[in-house]
Design an enzyme around this catalytic site. Structure first.
Site, PDB file in Angstrom:
ATOM      1  N   HIS A  10      29.027  47.239  24.429  1.00  0.00           N
ATOM      2  CA  HIS A  10      30.305  46.964  23.752  1.00  0.00           C
ATOM      3  C   HIS A  10      31.463  46.910  24.750  1.00  0.00           C
ATOM      4  O   HIS A  10      32.614  47.167  24.397  1.00  0.00           O
ATOM      5  CB  HIS A  10      30.615  48.025  22.679  1.00  0.00           C
ATOM      6  CG  HIS A  10      29.582  48.155  21.618  1.00  0.00           C
ATOM      7  ND1 HIS A  10      29.645  47.482  20.424  1.00  0.00           N
ATOM      8  CD2 HIS A  10      28.430  48.877  21.574  1.00  0.00           C
ATOM      9  CE1 HIS A  10      28.596  47.792  19.674  1.00  0.00           C
ATOM     10  NE2 HIS A  10      27.840  48.628  20.358  1.00  0.00           N
ATOM     11  N   SER A  44      44.052  29.833  43.725  1.00  0.00           N
ATOM     12  CA  SER A  44      45.331  29.669  43.044  1.00  0.00           C
ATOM     13  C   SER A  44      46.268  28.811  43.866  1.00  0.00           C
ATOM     14  O   SER A  44      46.280  28.890  45.100  1.00  0.00           O
ATOM     15  CB  SER A  44      45.972  31.036  42.793  1.00  0.00           C
ATOM     16  OG  SER A  44      47.270  30.894  42.252  1.00  0.00           O
ATOM     17  N   LYS A  81      44.082  34.580  46.564  1.00  0.00           N
ATOM     18  CA  LYS A  81      43.274  34.769  45.365  1.00  0.00           C
ATOM     19  C   LYS A  81      42.020  33.887  45.437  1.00  0.00           C
ATOM     20  O   LYS A  81      42.088  32.719  45.800  1.00  0.00           O
ATOM     21  CB  LYS A  81      44.087  34.413  44.112  1.00  0.00           C
ATOM     22  CG  LYS A  81      43.430  34.818  42.793  1.00  0.00           C
ATOM     23  CD  LYS A  81      44.413  34.586  41.641  1.00  0.00           C
ATOM     24  CE  LYS A  81      43.877  35.167  40.342  1.00  0.00           C
ATOM     25  NZ  LYS A  81      42.707  34.448  39.847  1.00  0.00           N
ATOM     26  N   GLU A 130      32.141  29.808  36.583  1.00  0.00           N
ATOM     27  CA  GLU A 130      32.916  28.995  35.641  1.00  0.00           C
ATOM     28  C   GLU A 130      32.312  27.604  35.488  1.00  0.00           C
ATOM     29  O   GLU A 130      32.288  27.036  34.384  1.00  0.00           O
ATOM     30  CB  GLU A 130      34.362  28.919  36.117  1.00  0.00           C
ATOM     31  CG  GLU A 130      35.066  30.273  36.048  1.00  0.00           C
ATOM     32  CD  GLU A 130      36.381  30.309  36.817  1.00  0.00           C
ATOM     33  OE1 GLU A 130      36.788  29.250  37.339  1.00  0.00           O
ATOM     34  OE2 GLU A 130      36.987  31.388  36.897  1.00  0.00           O
TER      35      GLU A 130
END
Length: 474
Positions: free
Chosen positions: A197, A327, A333, A340
């Site tokens: 969870h 980025s 970053k 993805e």
């Protein structure tokens, strides 16, 4: 030479680009379907070439091409026809198949496109004039002998699907499975906290977690084989409606045998040609397995993405390779781009399943499905995405991943679920109270138990041994 030449079909003369190997029916389809710019993939065209070659071999061996029918061929003409089909298979004539995917629903336009290309190229091979109106090696009478689009086009879909699963998807999944097994073995001693969870749970080993991922992919390999085997029955031999009109009784079985010999895949003659012509249920089943594989790969990539989150404010239990700047505004970053990519292509495949399902359910009426070109394009796109995506994920992500042991170990002692191993010693209710008190005080379970003298220290040490928590204990 002019820019166009005249070709002829049953509806009359058509102006065709002078250097094209295709003919009148292809040109009509090019003009009729200016829809998407999507063409059938080369894998489908190659499969159609395989089917035409197998049909030619069957008709040759049955004596049909050189027999006493209309315009019998010579042996050299038959050889030329088969050679032209081989060129289609090899992609040497790849620019000759310009018809849009969204065409006549049976695939007649593309079937005739292949027939015309093989016809004209074969005429050229034997030294004839492929631009002449008369076709001594005829696209219908010879290349399409004993066939209908209604049985050969779906046969080509089955062949393309099975071949691409066998040669592209299964090897890619096997590579991914092997890479995950390697990581699971290398990280078997790395302790970490489990999560259910998205909340802290009991400890496990990072190797165990990746062993679970590897098993998911192992099961996906099994599903890929089921997807391949779902399309082994071939409709060829049913001709127009499944009755086999205008073909030899042995034709379908001979074509299936020739295709099996070429591909090494156990294709068989359809058990019932009326079903095989009319319905694409097998393709729907096959793509359903591909959808399941896609959701597995989505889940795998998403889990790895979460494990690599950070580097300071996330889990960062696995260090993902830095592939590119992440980025345009935040310097330094780096993002989990391979995860993805995998998630997006998996989403596409899952969406593709809707196209396949509605095409199978609503497209088949009586003796023919009329949504086959889009089914061909869709299923082959799904296979290509899953195969290339899996290969890229191995090369650019999985192989270069590293375990962050410090981050993995740090959370284990802090987990309130460590109290789970105390259940057999102090009971669930007292263990739950300890968990709540530890959370409120900021202490670990171990610290609180020692402070309260809940158990002797040696007993507590044994009970809270994280390693022991990763295996069943008698």
């Amino acid at each position: 030479m002019t820019d166009f030449r005249t070709e002829h079909d049953s509806m009359g003369d058509v102006q065709v680009p002078a250097d094209a190997y295709y003919g009148a029916q292809t040109q009509r389809a090019v003009e009729n379907f200016p829809i998407s710019g999507w063409r059938l993939p080369q894998t489908m065209i190659s499969a159609m070439g395989m089917v035409k070659h197998a049909c030619g071999v069957a008709n040759r061996d049955l004596g049909k091409l050189t027999g006493s029918g209309k315009n019998p061929l010579t042996d050299s003409q038959v050889d030329a026809m088969l050679a032209a089909a081989e060129e289609v298979i090899e992609g040497k004539l790849g620019g000759e198949f310009p018809i849009d995917v969204f065409q006549t629903g049976s695939g007649t336009s593309s079937n005739m496109n292949v027939n015309e290309v093989i016809s004209n190229r074969a005429i050229e091979i034997v030294g004839g004039d492929r631009m002449a109106l008369e076709k001594p090696i005829h696209p219908n009478d010879h290349v399409n002998m004993g066939q209908s689009t209604n049985d050969t086009f779906p046969t080509a879909i089955h062949v393309a699907t099975a071949v691409q699963i066998q040669t592209a998807l299964i090897p890619a999944l096997e590579s991914l499975h092997a890479a995950l097994v390697t990581k699971a073995q290398a990280w078997d001693k790395v302790m970490k906290i489990g999560r259910t969870h998205l909340m802290d749970a009991t400890p496990l080993r990072l190797g165990q977690e990746f062993g679970g991922f590897a098993r998911q992919v192992e099961l996906s390999i099994t599903r890929a084989k089921v997807a391949r085997d779902a399309v082994l029955e071939l409709p060829v031999g049913g001709t127009a409606v499944g009755s086999g009109i205008n073909t030899h009784p042995e034709f379908g079985a001979r074509v299936a045998a020739a295709l099996s010999q070429r591909t090494g895949i156990a294709f068989i003659d359809a058990v019932n040609h009326f079903e095989a012509n009319a319905q694409r249920d097998a393709l729907v089943q096959s793509h359903g397995e591909l959808k399941c594989i896609a959701q597995t790969l989505f889940n795998l990539a998403n889990n790895i993405r979460w494990l690599g989150s950070g580097p300071r404010c996330g889990f960062y239990e696995v260090q993902l390779p830095s592939r590119q700047p992440g980025s345009s505004i935040m310097p330094g970053k780096v993002n989990p781009v391979m995860c993805e990519s995998m998630m997006q292509l998996a989403a596409r495949v899952i969406g593709n399943d809707g196209t396949i399902t509605i095409s199978g359910a609503a497209g088949g009426n009586f003796q023919l499905n009329i949504m086959m070109p889009v089914m061909a394009h869709t299923v082959l796109e799904s296979i290509a995405l899953l195969a290339s995506g899996s290969s890229a994920f191995v090369e650019f992500c999985v192989e270069e991943m590293e375990a962050n042991e410090e981050s993995c170990n740090a959370a284990v002692e802090q987990s309130l679920s460590m109290c789970t191993s105390l259940n057999p010693l102090i009971g669930y209710e007292q263990a739950a109270k300890l968990a709540k008190e530890a959370f409120a005080s900021g202490q670990t379970i171990r610290e609180l138990c020692l402070e309260k003298g809940i158990l002797d220290e040696d007993v507590l040490t044994d009970a809270l041994d994280p390693w022991k928590m990763t295996e069943p204990q008698g």
